[in-house]
Design an enzyme around this catalytic site. Structure first.
Site: not given
Ligand SMILES: NC(=O)c1ccc[n+]([C@@H]2O[C@H](COP(=O)([O-])OP(=O)(O)OC[C@H]3O[C@@H](n4cnc5c(N)ncnc54)[C@H](OP(=O)(O)O)[C@@H]3O)[C@@H](O)[C@H]2O)c1
Length: 324
Positions: A56, A202-203, A206-208
């Site tokens: 990252y 990405s729980p 990914r924001g969707f």
């Molecule tokens: N092992 C792997 O290959 C892998 C791949 C992807 C991710 N990950 C890990 O998983 C973690 C989480 O996944 P992710 O960040 O991809 O996706 P996510 O947690 O599903 O979604 C994150 C997105 O949602 C937004 N968000 C978060 N909380 C919100 C809320 N309450 N209301 C509205 N929008 C909200 C964030 O924007 P803002 O930041 O602007 O709030 C960000 O754009 C990552 O940080 C990473 O550590 C691991």
């Protein structure tokens, strides 16, 4: 905040993903001070489980997390990942060779400002290195006290079994949410059989699933989602309906869609610890509060029966690195 066990590792059951603070999403890397405040607020709320990776940035996210945890390292279960950057001069593709792993861990320890990593994941399975060799090298790092627990990410059942036979695997981290149900069929049953914990990445889809993404115009060209099949126009329109269903249930209960998405995941088992990612204090507060949201049997059934999202979770090159 309730705690659960991933294998033998105790974590607060809602963690914090740090990736988007430095990498992948629109705005990443533009507000490190705000990101550090977000990490601090998470710790104050009882979040103990922080997730980053060498790739990252690359590297800058681990540095940021290291700065944020200065003086508070002992409050945290710190997880990072190796294997998508080669430290042995290998060109292209993943590198989990034993020499690569031994070099990678030194860099991560330094950037994170710590003498041990609590959970060290292989980021993607390396077809060029038998998993037994990789886990053998990780077991040596456990013996040296540099890492405490071993994890895998997006690994399939066969790799998980082979790895676990060499040294206990504590957790597998793969994409899982109402947006991506893939682990349910083949991976979760194996994890339960072997008493391995599961960390949905990405729980929030990914924001969707939060209902805040209504147009692909919201993404900068550098945003991972700009060329992600889930977010291309036709699939995007289909997937909006999924987000609307989540929002409708949230409105019934008087909570937010993000909280419903997390509460559904938490209801899938006490061996599951999602790591929602955010750069914002208010959102980390909102996400952590999902710990207290209880869905009824009817609401859970309604959510579980939602149609699958349209489109692959990654582009073609990235899909080839994922075991299913
Ligand atoms: N092992 C792997 O290959 C892998 C791949 C992807 C991710 N990950 C890990 O998983 C973690 C989480 O996944 P992710 O960040 O991809 O996706 P996510 O947690 O599903 O979604 C994150 C997105 O949602 C937004 N968000 C978060 N909380 C919100 C809320 N309450 N209301 C509205 N929008 C909200 C964030 O924007 P803002 O930041 O602007 O709030 C960000 O754009 C990552 O940080 C990473 O550590 C691991």
């Amino acid at each position: 905040m309730q705690h659960i066990k991933l294998g033998q590792l105790d974590v607060a059951r809602i963690g914090l993903g740090a990736m988007g603070m430095s990498h992948g999403y629109t705005g990443a890397g533009t507000d490190d001070a705000g990101s550090i405040r977000t990490v601090h607020r998470a710790l104050d709320l009882g979040v103990t489980f922080i997730d980053t990776a060498e790739v990252y940035g690359p590297f800058t996210n681990e540095e940021l997390v290291g700065r944020a945890l200065k003086g508070r390292r002992d409050q945290v279960v710190l997880a990072t990942k190796f294997g998508l950057i080669s430290h042995t001069g290998r060109q292209g593709g993943p590198d989990s060779s034993p020499a690569g792993v031994r070099a990678a861990v030194e860099g991560s320890l330094k950037r994170l400002g710590t003498d041990h990593i609590d959970l060290y994941y292989q980021h993607r399975v390396d077809p060029g290195t038998p998993i037994e060799d990789t886990v053998g090298a990780l077991a040596e790092l456990v013996g040296q006290g540099k890492i405490r627990h071993i994890g895998l990410s997006e690994a399939g059942p066969d790799t998980i079994r082979r790895a676990h036979a060499v040294h206990p695997v504590t957790a597998v981290q793969s994409e899982y949410s109402l947006f991506t149900r893939d682990p349910e069929a083949r991976v979760l049953p194996v994890l339960r059989e072997l008493n391995i914990g599961f960390v949905p990445f990405s729980p929030l889809g990914r924001g969707f699933l939060t209902g805040t993404i209504r147009s692909t115009d919201q993404f900068a060209p550098t945003d991972f989602r700009a060329d992600n099949p889930r977010f291309t126009e036709e699939n995007f329109q289909h997937n909006l309906r999924l987000a609307d269903e989540v929002a409708a249930i949230a409105a019934q209960i008087g909570v937010t869609p993000a909280q419903v998405a997390l509460a559904w995941l938490l209801a899938q088992g006490d061996d599951i610890a999602p790591i929602p990612g955010t750069r914002h204090v208010a959102r980390v507060e909102e996400n952590a509060a999902a710990d207290a949201v209880r869905l009824t049997h009817e609401q859970l059934a309604q959510l579980t029966s939602l149609p699958p999202a349209a489109g692959d979770t990654h582009n073609e090159a990235q899909m080839r690195m994922m075991e299913r």
